[in-house]
Design a protein around this motif. Structure first.
Motif, short mmCIF file in Angstrom:
data_model
loop_
_atom_site.label_atom_id
_atom_site.label_comp_id
_atom_site.label_asym_id
_atom_site.label_seq_id
_atom_site.Cartn_x
_atom_site.Cartn_y
_atom_site.Cartn_z
N LEU A 150 0.82 -1.20 0.00
CA LEU A 150 0.00 0.00 0.00
C LEU A 150 0.86 1.26 0.00
O LEU A 150 0.53 2.25 -0.67
CB LEU A 150 -0.92 -0.03 1.23
N TYR A 151 1.97 1.23 0.73
CA TYR A 151 2.89 2.37 0.73
C TYR A 151 3.43 2.62 -0.68
O TYR A 151 3.53 3.77 -1.13
CB TYR A 151 4.04 2.10 1.70
N ALA A 152 3.78 1.54 -1.38
CA ALA A 152 4.32 1.68 -2.73
C ALA A 152 3.31 2.34 -3.67
O ALA A 152 3.69 3.11 -4.57
CB ALA A 152 4.72 0.31 -3.27
N VAL A 153 2.03 2.05 -3.47
CA VAL A 153 1.00 2.63 -4.33
C VAL A 153 0.71 4.08 -3.96
O VAL A 153 0.55 4.94 -4.83
CB VAL A 153 -0.28 1.77 -4.26
N LEU A 154 0.66 4.38 -2.68
CA LEU A 154 0.26 5.71 -2.24
C LEU A 154 1.39 6.73 -2.34
O LEU A 154 1.14 7.93 -2.46
CB LEU A 154 -0.23 5.66 -0.79
N GLN A 155 2.62 6.27 -2.29
CA GLN A 155 3.73 7.24 -2.24
C GLN A 155 3.90 8.01 -3.54
O GLN A 155 4.27 9.18 -3.54
CB GLN A 155 5.04 6.53 -1.89
N LEU A 156 3.64 7.34 -4.69
CA LEU A 156 3.90 8.00 -5.97
C LEU A 156 3.11 9.29 -6.15
O LEU A 156 3.72 10.34 -6.46
CB LEU A 156 3.64 7.03 -7.13
N PRO A 157 1.78 9.31 -6.02
CA PRO A 157 1.08 10.59 -6.22
C PRO A 157 1.51 11.66 -5.23
O PRO A 157 1.63 12.83 -5.60
CB PRO A 157 -0.40 10.21 -6.06
N TRP A 158 1.76 11.26 -4.00
CA TRP A 158 2.19 12.27 -3.03
C TRP A 158 3.60 12.75 -3.33
O TRP A 158 3.90 13.95 -3.22
CB TRP A 158 2.14 11.71 -1.61
N ALA A 159 4.49 11.84 -3.76
CA ALA A 159 5.86 12.25 -4.08
C ALA A 159 5.88 13.20 -5.26
O ALA A 159 6.65 14.17 -5.29
CB ALA A 159 6.71 11.01 -4.37
N ALA A 160 5.02 12.94 -6.26
CA ALA A 160 4.96 13.84 -7.42
C ALA A 160 4.46 15.22 -7.00
O ALA A 160 5.01 16.26 -7.44
CB ALA A 160 4.05 13.24 -8.49
N PHE A 161 3.44 15.26 -6.16
CA PHE A 161 2.92 16.55 -5.70
C PHE A 161 3.95 17.31 -4.87
O PHE A 161 4.22 18.50 -5.11
CB PHE A 161 1.65 16.31 -4.88
N SER A 162 4.55 16.65 -3.90
CA SER A 162 5.52 17.33 -3.03
C SER A 162 6.76 17.74 -3.81
O SER A 162 7.35 18.80 -3.55
CB SER A 162 5.90 16.42 -1.86
N PHE A 163 7.17 16.92 -4.78
CA PHE A 163 8.32 17.29 -5.62
C PHE A 163 8.04 18.59 -6.38
O PHE A 163 8.86 19.51 -6.41
CB PHE A 163 8.64 16.16 -6.59
#
Length: 462
Positions: A150-163
Motif C-alpha cells: 500500500l505504501y508503494a501505491v500511495l507514495q507515488l502521487p504524493w511524491a509527485a505533488f511534493s516534488f
C-alpha cells in the motif's frame, strides 16, 4: 517598468527536517559566524540549516524512488493476480510482496538518514515450518507485506505533488532573491532589459530598474524563507506514511509487548518458587529435621535420665514455635490471609506495623479490585516499605491508595536520604518489571537528599 525578454518565476523548494528530529548544523559559517547564525530567529536561519537541506533532498529523491517502487509493485501485483488461475500466481505474488518488504527497509533507512525519523522494524515473518511453501504462506499472510504494498501505491502521487511544490518554491525563491546578481545577463546576451513578466504583440513588461529589481529580490526573500517550512509540512505527510505503513502495527507491537510481559511473569513465578523452596529448605525444613533428631534423643534418654529428656523436650517445644512462626511468615509472603479476608486496608496496616519507621496508611477504596491486582498492590507496598526499612534512613513514611477511574493508584512517600533509582539489577527495576507485566507503571521521584515518592499505577480489572 521597461520591456525585456525573460522567463517567468521558477520555483523554490526548501529543505526541512522533521520537527524534533535531526540537528541544525548549517554550512558555510565557521566559528563565531556559525554561533551568531544560530542566535538568529528560526525563520531567518531555516534556509541555511542542514536539516532543511536534508528534507529537501528527501523530497527530491522521493520521486524517482516512488516511480521505481510503484512500477515494481503494480507490475508484480498485476502479474501475480493474473497468474492466480495457475499455480505460478502464488509464488509471483509472494515474491512481489517480499520485494515490497525490502523496499520498505530501504525507505525506513532513507527516512532515518534524511528526516531523522526512527521507525522500528516490523515484526518478522512467522513461520511454523521451514521450506518454500511455508515462506510463501507467511509472506502472503503477513499484514506488514500488504502495508508495504500500500505504501508503494500511495507514495507515488504524493511524491509527485511534493516534488513539484518543493522544487517550485525553492527555485523561484533563490532565483528572485539573487536576481540583482544576474539580471545583467538579459541585456548583455538577450538584448532585453530584464526578466519579462508579461508580453504580447503590443506590450512587454520587464523588471529592469533599481526599484523593480529590489522588489523582486524581496519577494524572492519571502519565498526563500517560506520554502523550508513548506517542505517541512510536506515531509510531515511522508513521516506519517513511513511510520504508519512501514513500521510495526499497533497490534503486532502489542503482541510483542504481551509476549515480553509473559516472559517476565514466568521468570517472576519461577523466582518466587525458588525463593519459597530455599526458605523451606533453609528454614522450617532444617528446624523440623533438627527437632526430629532432638525428640529421638529425648526418647532414648527418657528411661535413664528423665530430667535431661525433659529439658530436651522443652527445647524441642521452642523449636516447634520457631518453625511455626517461620511457616506463618512464609505463608504471609505467598499470600496473607488478612488480605483475602479483609482487603488492602487491613493488610497494608499490618505490613506498616512491621516497618522500622512510623507509617501512616490511608486506603480510599469503595470496593475491592480484582484479586490478582490486589495481591500485586500488596506486595508492591510491602517491598517499598522493606526498602524504606533497609535503605532510606527515614523517620516517617506514608502510604496512600485510591482509585482513579479504572486504575488503582498507590503512592509511598518517605523523608529519607533519597537517591533511589530504577536501573538494571535494582529491586525497583524488578518491581517495575512486575507491574509492567500487568500493564502497570512505576514512577520514582527520589532526588538526592530526599524525600522519595514512589507512585504505582495498576489496572483495576474488576
Amino acid at each position: 517598468m521597461a520591456t525585456d525578454h525573460g522567463q517567468g518565476y521558477g520555483h523554490d523548494s526548501g529543505f526541512g527536517h522533521d520537527s524534533g528530529f535531526g540537528h541544525d548544523s548549517g554550512f558555510g559559517f565557521p566559528g563565531d559566524a556559525g554561533e551568531r547564525r544560530r542566535r538568529l530567529p528560526a525563520g531567518l536561519r531555516a534556509p541555511f540549516e542542514a536539516r532543511s537541506w536534508r528534507e529537501f533532498g528527501y523530497v527530491l529523491l522521493s520521486l524517482p524512488v516512488s516511480i521505481l517502487l510503484f512500477t515494481y509493485a503494480v507490475t508484480m501485483l498485476s502479474l501475480g493476480v493474473g497468474l492466480l488461475v495457475t499455480f505460478l500466481g502464488i509464488p509471483v505474488l509472494a515474491a512481489g510482496l517480499a520485494g515490497c518488504r525490502g523496499f520498505g527497509a530501504l525507505e525506513r533507512a532513507r527516512a532515518r538518514a534524511l528526516l531523522g525519523l526512527e521507525v522500528a522494524d516490523p515484526e518478522p515473518l512467522r513461520m511454523r515450518k521451514s521450506g518454500l511453501m511455508a515462506w510463501m504462506g507467511a509472506v502472503l499472510k503477513s499484514g506488514t507485506s500488504w502495508r508495504n504494498l500500500l505504501y508503494a501505491v500511495l507514495q507515488l502521487p504524493w511524491a509527485a505533488f511534493s516534488f513539484g511544490v518543493a522544487v517550485a518554491f525553492w527555485t523561484y525563491g533563490w532565483a528572485l532573491l539573487t536576481y540583482p546578481l544576474w539580471f545583467w545577463l538579459f541585456p548583455l546576451y538577450g538584448g532585453q532589459g530584464g526578466l519579462q513578466l508579461y508580453g504580447d504583440d503590443r506590450h512587454q513588461v520587464y523588471l529592469d530598474n533599481a526599484f523593480e529589481i529590489t522588489v523582486t529580490a524581496l519577494v524572492g526573500l519571502l519565498f526563500t524563507l517560506a520554502s523550508p517550512w513548506i517542505v517541512r509540512a510536506l515531509t510531515t505527510v511522508d513521516r506519517l506514511l513511513v511510520h504508519g505503513l512501514l513500521g510495526p502495527s499497533r497490534l503486532s507491537a502489542r503482541v510483542v509487548e504481551l509476549e515480553s510481559d509473559r516472559g517476565v511473569v514466568v521468570d517472576t513465578a519461577a523466582a518466587d518458587l525458588r525463593r519459597i523452596e530455599r526458605d523451606l529448605h533453609d528454614g522450617a525444613q532444617a528446624r523440623l529435621v533438627a527437632l526430629a533428631m532432638d525428640l529421638g534423643l529425648a526418647k532414648e534418654k527418657l528411661a535413664e535420665d528423665p530430667q535431661a529428656a525433659a529439658r530436651m523436650v522443652d527445647e524441642a517445644h521452642g523449636e516447634v514455635k520457631t518453625a511455626l512462626q517461620e511457616l506463618r511468615d512464609l505463608a504471609r509472603g505467598i499470600h496473607p490471609a488478612v488480605l483475602t479476608d479483609r482487603g488492602l486496608d487491613a493488610a497494608l496496616s499490618a505490613v506498616a506495623s512491621r516497618c522500622t519507621v512510623p507509617v501512616q496508611v490511608e486506603v480510599d477504596l469503595a470496593e475491592r479490585p480484582a484479586a490478582a491486582i490486589e495481591g500485586i498492590a500488596y506486595f508492591t507496598v510491602s517491598e517499598l516499605l522493606q526498602n524504606i526499612s533497609k535503605h532510606a534512613r527515614a523517620t516517617s513514611a506514608a502510604v496512600d491508595v485510591w482509585r482513579a477511574e479504572d486504575r488503582l493508584m498507590l503512592q509511598v512517600v518517605d523523608d529519607g536520604v533519597g537517591g533511589a533509582d530504577v536501573s538494571g539489577g535494582s529491586g525497583l527495576a524488578g518491581l517495575a518489571g512486575r507491574l509492567g507485566a500487568v500493564d502497570g507503571v512505576l514512577v520514582v521521584d527520589s532526588p538526592v537528599g530526599g524525600p522519595t515518592r514512589v507512585t504505582a499505577e495498576l489496572p483495576w480489572r474488576r
